[in-house]
Design a protein around this motif. Structure first.
Motif, PDB file in Angstrom:
ATOM      1  N   GLU A   4       0.827  -1.212   0.000  1.00  0.00           N
ATOM      2  CA  GLU A   4       0.000   0.000   0.000  1.00  0.00           C
ATOM      3  C   GLU A   4       0.861   1.261   0.000  1.00  0.00           C
ATOM      4  O   GLU A   4       0.572   2.222  -0.712  1.00  0.00           O
ATOM      5  CB  GLU A   4      -0.935  -0.001   1.205  1.00  0.00           C
ATOM      6  CG  GLU A   4      -1.897   1.169   1.196  1.00  0.00           C
ATOM      7  CD  GLU A   4      -2.876   1.121   2.359  1.00  0.00           C
ATOM      8  OE1 GLU A   4      -3.601   2.117   2.538  1.00  0.00           O
ATOM      9  OE2 GLU A   4      -2.915   0.113   3.091  1.00  0.00           O
ATOM     10  N   GLU A   7       2.366   1.674  -3.461  1.00  0.00           N
ATOM     11  CA  GLU A   7       1.353   2.168  -4.402  1.00  0.00           C
ATOM     12  C   GLU A   7       1.066   3.650  -4.191  1.00  0.00           C
ATOM     13  O   GLU A   7       0.877   4.396  -5.154  1.00  0.00           O
ATOM     14  CB  GLU A   7       0.073   1.341  -4.269  1.00  0.00           C
ATOM     15  CG  GLU A   7       0.211  -0.058  -4.833  1.00  0.00           C
ATOM     16  CD  GLU A   7      -1.001  -0.936  -4.555  1.00  0.00           C
ATOM     17  OE1 GLU A   7      -1.957  -0.477  -3.881  1.00  0.00           O
ATOM     18  OE2 GLU A   7      -0.975  -2.090  -5.007  1.00  0.00           O
ATOM     19  N   ASN A   8       1.028   4.101  -2.941  1.00  0.00           N
ATOM     20  CA  ASN A   8       0.799   5.528  -2.655  1.00  0.00           C
ATOM     21  C   ASN A   8       1.948   6.394  -3.151  1.00  0.00           C
ATOM     22  O   ASN A   8       1.729   7.493  -3.675  1.00  0.00           O
ATOM     23  CB  ASN A   8       0.577   5.742  -1.158  1.00  0.00           C
ATOM     24  CG  ASN A   8      -0.789   5.289  -0.703  1.00  0.00           C
ATOM     25  OD1 ASN A   8      -1.721   5.196  -1.492  1.00  0.00           O
ATOM     26  ND2 ASN A   8      -0.909   4.990   0.578  1.00  0.00           N
ATOM     27  N   TYR A  11       1.594   6.547  -6.895  1.00  0.00           N
ATOM     28  CA  TYR A  11       0.457   7.397  -7.232  1.00  0.00           C
ATOM     29  C   TYR A  11       0.843   8.873  -7.115  1.00  0.00           C
ATOM     30  O   TYR A  11       0.575   9.676  -8.021  1.00  0.00           O
ATOM     31  CB  TYR A  11      -0.731   7.072  -6.324  1.00  0.00           C
ATOM     32  CG  TYR A  11      -1.919   7.972  -6.543  1.00  0.00           C
ATOM     33  CD1 TYR A  11      -2.740   7.799  -7.662  1.00  0.00           C
ATOM     34  CD2 TYR A  11      -2.213   8.998  -5.654  1.00  0.00           C
ATOM     35  CE1 TYR A  11      -3.829   8.638  -7.876  1.00  0.00           C
ATOM     36  CE2 TYR A  11      -3.298   9.836  -5.863  1.00  0.00           C
ATOM     37  CZ  TYR A  11      -4.101   9.651  -6.972  1.00  0.00           C
ATOM     38  OH  TYR A  11      -5.177  10.484  -7.188  1.00  0.00           O
ATOM     39  N   SER A  12       1.479   9.224  -6.024  1.00  0.00           N
ATOM     40  CA  SER A  12       1.914  10.609  -5.818  1.00  0.00           C
ATOM     41  C   SER A  12       2.930  11.033  -6.873  1.00  0.00           C
ATOM     42  O   SER A  12       2.899  12.165  -7.361  1.00  0.00           O
ATOM     43  CB  SER A  12       2.533  10.765  -4.426  1.00  0.00           C
ATOM     44  OG  SER A  12       1.576  10.497  -3.441  1.00  0.00           O
TER      45      SER A  12
END
Length: 84
Positions: A4, A7-8, A11-12
């Motif tokens: 997680e 993935e964050n 994404y950022s």
């Protein structure tokens, strides 16, 4: 190792790439967005993967053309961040 978190971070990173693609003011002189680029390269390399850091670096470089006036030292910081 946390999926997680990884993935964050990715994404950022993609959000920031979109910002860079849609704005040109970061491509001249020396500014805080160029410092952010260095930090993102380092973060990706340390927390995600060398491949993702290199991909981000390559994408940023592809957004720059000969008309842009980015400080040579900035390029050095970016390149160094890939191999710290």
């Amino acid at each position: 190792k946390d999926k997680e978190i990884r993935e964050n971070i990715l994404y950022s990173t993609n959000l920031f790439l979109t910002f860079l693609e849609n704005n040109n003011h970061w491509k001249s002189g020396y500014n805080h967005n160029q410092l952010r680029i260095t930090r993102i390269i380092e973060c990706l390399r340390l927390l995600v993967s060398d491949e993702d850091a290199h991909h981000f670096y390559t994408k940023v470089i592809s957004l720059i053309d000969n008309r842009n006036k980015i400080n040579k030292m900035t390029y050095k910081y970016w390149k160094d961040a890939l191999s710290l």
